[in-house]
Design an enzyme around this catalytic site. Structure first.
Site, PDB file in Angstrom:
ATOM      1  N   TYR A  51       0.833  -1.202   0.000  1.00  0.00           N
ATOM      2  CA  TYR A  51       0.000   0.000   0.000  1.00  0.00           C
ATOM      3  C   TYR A  51       0.870   1.256   0.000  1.00  0.00           C
ATOM      4  CZ  TYR A  51      -3.949   3.042   1.099  1.00  0.00           C
ATOM      5  OH  TYR A  51      -4.906   4.019   1.053  1.00  0.00           O
ATOM      6  N   HIS A  55       1.281   4.044  -3.130  1.00  0.00           N
ATOM      7  CA  HIS A  55       0.963   5.437  -2.833  1.00  0.00           C
ATOM      8  C   HIS A  55       2.183   6.360  -2.927  1.00  0.00           C
ATOM      9  CE1 HIS A  55      -2.945   3.902  -1.747  1.00  0.00           C
ATOM     10  NE2 HIS A  55      -3.374   5.158  -1.886  1.00  0.00           N
ATOM     11  N   TYR A  74      -5.116  16.620   0.158  1.00  0.00           N
ATOM     12  CA  TYR A  74      -5.489  15.231   0.417  1.00  0.00           C
ATOM     13  C   TYR A  74      -4.331  14.495   1.084  1.00  0.00           C
ATOM     14  CZ  TYR A  74      -7.755  10.729  -0.828  1.00  0.00           C
ATOM     15  OH  TYR A  74      -8.363   9.497  -0.818  1.00  0.00           O
ATOM     16  N   TRP A 112      -7.488   1.640 -10.264  1.00  0.00           N
ATOM     17  CA  TRP A 112      -6.753   1.940  -9.025  1.00  0.00           C
ATOM     18  C   TRP A 112      -7.539   1.438  -7.812  1.00  0.00           C
ATOM     19  CZ3 TRP A 112      -2.053   3.666  -7.568  1.00  0.00           C
ATOM     20  CH2 TRP A 112      -1.909   4.140  -6.263  1.00  0.00           C
ATOM     21  N   TRP A 113      -8.830   1.763  -7.776  1.00  0.00           N
ATOM     22  CA  TRP A 113      -9.669   1.333  -6.657  1.00  0.00           C
ATOM     23  C   TRP A 113      -9.726  -0.191  -6.547  1.00  0.00           C
ATOM     24  CZ3 TRP A 113     -14.448   4.917  -7.712  1.00  0.00           C
ATOM     25  CH2 TRP A 113     -14.166   6.207  -7.235  1.00  0.00           C
TER      26      TRP A 113
END
Length: 148
Positions: A51, A55, A74, A112-113
């Site tokens: 993860y 990212h 964000y 991506w999701w």
């Protein structure tokens, strides 16, 4: 908000009739000051490194879509003890539901999701994926304090 331009006073105190802003055919919009949003989801312990890796290099198409959907400032934080991911951002648009639908329509965002959802466990009962929309994959949080 926009308001009608006011006449400018001349040096002698009289009204020149000139405006302090140029005449425009339509009012200009002032940028939305924004609405802060916070969400949580659980990161599966076996995917922590992966993860963080993805990212560190978010796909450019995803970053562009986020900005195009009026999301700024964000951040995602990770609590290693609980496995919770905490996201916070500012929405500065005028149609959150519409912008989220536009986000959902982007094939690269959905890809991506699909990838990142496999790293996570939703804390929202009935949530099936980020792409599904409702119920939300990330659990929304209520803001109880803010000091600007």
């Amino acid at each position: 908000m926009w308001s009608k331009p006011k006449p400018v006073a001349t040096a002698d105190g009289s009204n020149s009739g000139a405006m302090d802003t140029p005449a425009v055919a339509s009012p200009t919009r002032i940028k939305n000051p924004g609405r802060r949003i916070a969400q949580i989801v659980k990161l599966r312990p076996e995917y922590v490194d992966r993860y963080k890796e993805v990212h560190a290099a978010v796909w450019p198409e995803v970053l562009k879509q986020i900005k195009d959907c009026n999301i700024e400032d964000y951040s995602i934080y990770h609590d290693a003890d609980s496995g919770i991911l905490f996201a916070s951002f500012k929405y500065v648009g005028y149609d959150f539901a519409g912008d989220m639908e536009r986000m959902r329509e982007n094939p690269k965002v959905r890809e991506w999701w699909k990838m990142t959802d496999t790293f996570q466990e939703s804390l929202v009962p009935g949530a099936t994926s980020s792409e599904a929309g409702e119920p939300s994959w990330w659990k929304p949080l209520e803001e109880v304090f803010y000091l600007p």
